[in-house]
Design a protein around this motif. Sequence first.
Motif, PDB file in Angstrom:
ATOM      1  N   PRO A   1       0.809  -1.227   0.000  1.00 24.47           N
ATOM      2  CA  PRO A   1       0.000   0.000   0.000  1.00 24.47           C
ATOM      3  C   PRO A   1       0.838   1.271   0.000  1.00 24.47           C
ATOM      4  CG  PRO A   1      -0.195  -1.163   2.105  1.00 24.47           C
ATOM      5  CD  PRO A   1       0.520  -2.079   1.167  1.00 24.47           C
ATOM      6  N   GLN A   2       2.084   1.193   0.460  1.00 16.64           N
ATOM      7  CA  GLN A   2       2.936   2.380   0.466  1.00 16.64           C
ATOM      8  C   GLN A   2       3.254   2.846  -0.957  1.00 16.64           C
ATOM      9  OE1 GLN A   2       2.324   3.224   3.845  1.00 16.64           O
ATOM     10  NE2 GLN A   2       4.167   4.342   3.237  1.00 16.64           N
ATOM     11  N   VAL A   3       3.384   1.882  -1.888  1.00 18.37           N
ATOM     12  CA  VAL A   3       3.665   2.239  -3.281  1.00 18.37           C
ATOM     13  C   VAL A   3       2.473   2.983  -3.869  1.00 18.37           C
ATOM     14  CG1 VAL A   3       4.169   1.348  -5.579  1.00 18.37           C
ATOM     15  CG2 VAL A   3       5.267   0.330  -3.582  1.00 18.37           C
ATOM     16  N   LEU A   4       1.280   2.476  -3.621  1.00 22.35           N
ATOM     17  CA  LEU A   4       0.070   3.144  -4.104  1.00 22.35           C
ATOM     18  C   LEU A   4      -0.021   4.554  -3.531  1.00 22.35           C
ATOM     19  CD1 LEU A   4      -2.667   3.107  -5.575  1.00 22.35           C
ATOM     20  CD2 LEU A   4      -3.655   2.035  -3.530  1.00 22.35           C
ATOM     21  N   ARG A   5       0.214   4.683  -2.236  1.00 23.58           N
ATOM     22  CA  ARG A   5       0.137   5.987  -1.592  1.00 23.58           C
ATOM     23  C   ARG A   5       1.188   6.940  -2.147  1.00 23.58           C
ATOM     24  NH1 ARG A   5      -3.196   8.955  -0.716  1.00 23.58           N
ATOM     25  NH2 ARG A   5      -4.353   7.147   0.064  1.00 23.58           N
ATOM     26  N   SER A   6       2.373   6.439  -2.416  1.00 27.12           N
ATOM     27  CA  SER A   6       3.438   7.316  -2.918  1.00 27.12           C
ATOM     28  C   SER A   6       3.105   7.850  -4.313  1.00 27.12           C
ATOM     29  CB  SER A   6       4.783   6.588  -2.934  1.00 27.12           C
ATOM     30  OG  SER A   6       4.804   5.561  -3.904  1.00 27.12           O
ATOM     31  N   TYR A   7       2.502   7.011  -5.159  1.00 22.64           N
ATOM     32  CA  TYR A   7       2.105   7.490  -6.488  1.00 22.64           C
ATOM     33  C   TYR A   7       1.024   8.557  -6.376  1.00 22.64           C
ATOM     34  CZ  TYR A   7       4.742   4.080  -9.237  1.00 22.64           C
ATOM     35  OH  TYR A   7       5.751   3.356  -9.836  1.00 22.64           O
ATOM     36  N   LYS A   8       0.038   8.331  -5.506  1.00 19.80           N
ATOM     37  CA  LYS A   8      -1.040   9.312  -5.349  1.00 19.80           C
ATOM     38  C   LYS A   8      -0.515  10.621  -4.754  1.00 19.80           C
ATOM     39  CE  LYS A   8      -5.064   6.243  -5.017  1.00 19.80           C
ATOM     40  NZ  LYS A   8      -6.241   5.865  -4.218  1.00 19.80           N
ATOM     41  N   ASP A   9       0.321  10.505  -3.731  1.00 17.71           N
ATOM     42  CA  ASP A   9       0.842  11.710  -3.074  1.00 17.71           C
ATOM     43  C   ASP A   9       1.803  12.479  -3.969  1.00 17.71           C
ATOM     44  OD1 ASP A   9      -0.636  11.067  -0.860  1.00 17.71           O
ATOM     45  OD2 ASP A   9       1.047  10.286   0.314  1.00 17.71           O
TER      46      ASP A   9
END
Length: 371
Positions: free
Chosen positions: A230-238
Amino acid sequence: MASETFEIFLGTQPGLEEVLLDEAIAAGFPAPVAVGGGVTFEGSWDDVIRANLSLRTAARVLARIGEFRAFHLAQLDKRSRKFPWGDVLRPDVAFRVEVVTGKRNKIYHAGAAQERIERAITEELGAPVSPEAEVVLKVRIEDDLVRISVDTSGEALHKRGFKAGVGKAPMRETMAAAFLRACGYDGHEPVLDPMCGSGTFVIEAAEIARGLMPGRERRFAFEQLACFDPQVLRSYKDGWQMRETDQHFYGSDRNVNVIQMANDNAERAGVADLCTFKPVPVSAIERPDGPPGLVIVNPPYGARIGKKKDLFALYGAFGQVMAEKFSGWRVGMITSDDSLAKATKLPWLPTGAPIAHGGLKVKLYKTDPLR
């Protein structure tokens, strides 16, 4: 997610492969290649996340997770039990299997193959089978080679999550984005759709201009996989950067009811301030103030809505307004019928390959800037 690479397949409507390829290259995915029905490249699970989030013209994203030979059902069962399903699937998340078999196989019964694979996964991993499962394994058996992919998108990617209301025969957002791109639209000019329905072309154009990520608000099947970080998903969104735009986008339609739908859809998408929708018939379209841009339209065509003979006047009126009021603007039009396109009397460029759309074959007709 894990860092190893594998084949990733980006699906699209047949006929739009080159448009998707152009977008994948522009997005920096490694060495993409157009194939029938889509685009492939070697990438990682991080690329899977980014493709689902950011590609506007892809219909879905498949990760090809492995393959093995099987010459009969017993061998399929044995090798399915040895496959490392736990690298991708979670034992607590339901799944389902879809099998397609080619003609040159010892194994030809798709239903029997599906049952063997599902049972092997359930007994070896413990994951339950459900016909409504979000996680779908797509298995193709061709020349006795069993190729296994997981659908990482879930619901098709045209479901951005913003369109609650739709008119008749709506254009899918992914196709609208592809037609905009094929017309050379890149977010730096105004766009007008004079038969806008629920506003798909206008809203897609406004989102592109603002640099919004198409998958920003929806869920994906990859979030249910064992390898999901989930950190990868969050990093792309952020890390996604929106951009300022001074462009404006216009939609009109003779149907008053769909104008309210279009306004509501633009509001949900966060681009209502960039869009103006009005209940106006084609014959009364006015050229917007400011520089020229792109007129794009998906008018009714005989096999889709209404009778063909009733549509010639509509196409003729559209062409007349374009010729009289829209000098300097380019025109893009989608229709299934050459004779209707000719009824506009617009200077169409040579058309490309037909594109599958709702059981029909349509073409994109384009002009250079009108004189």
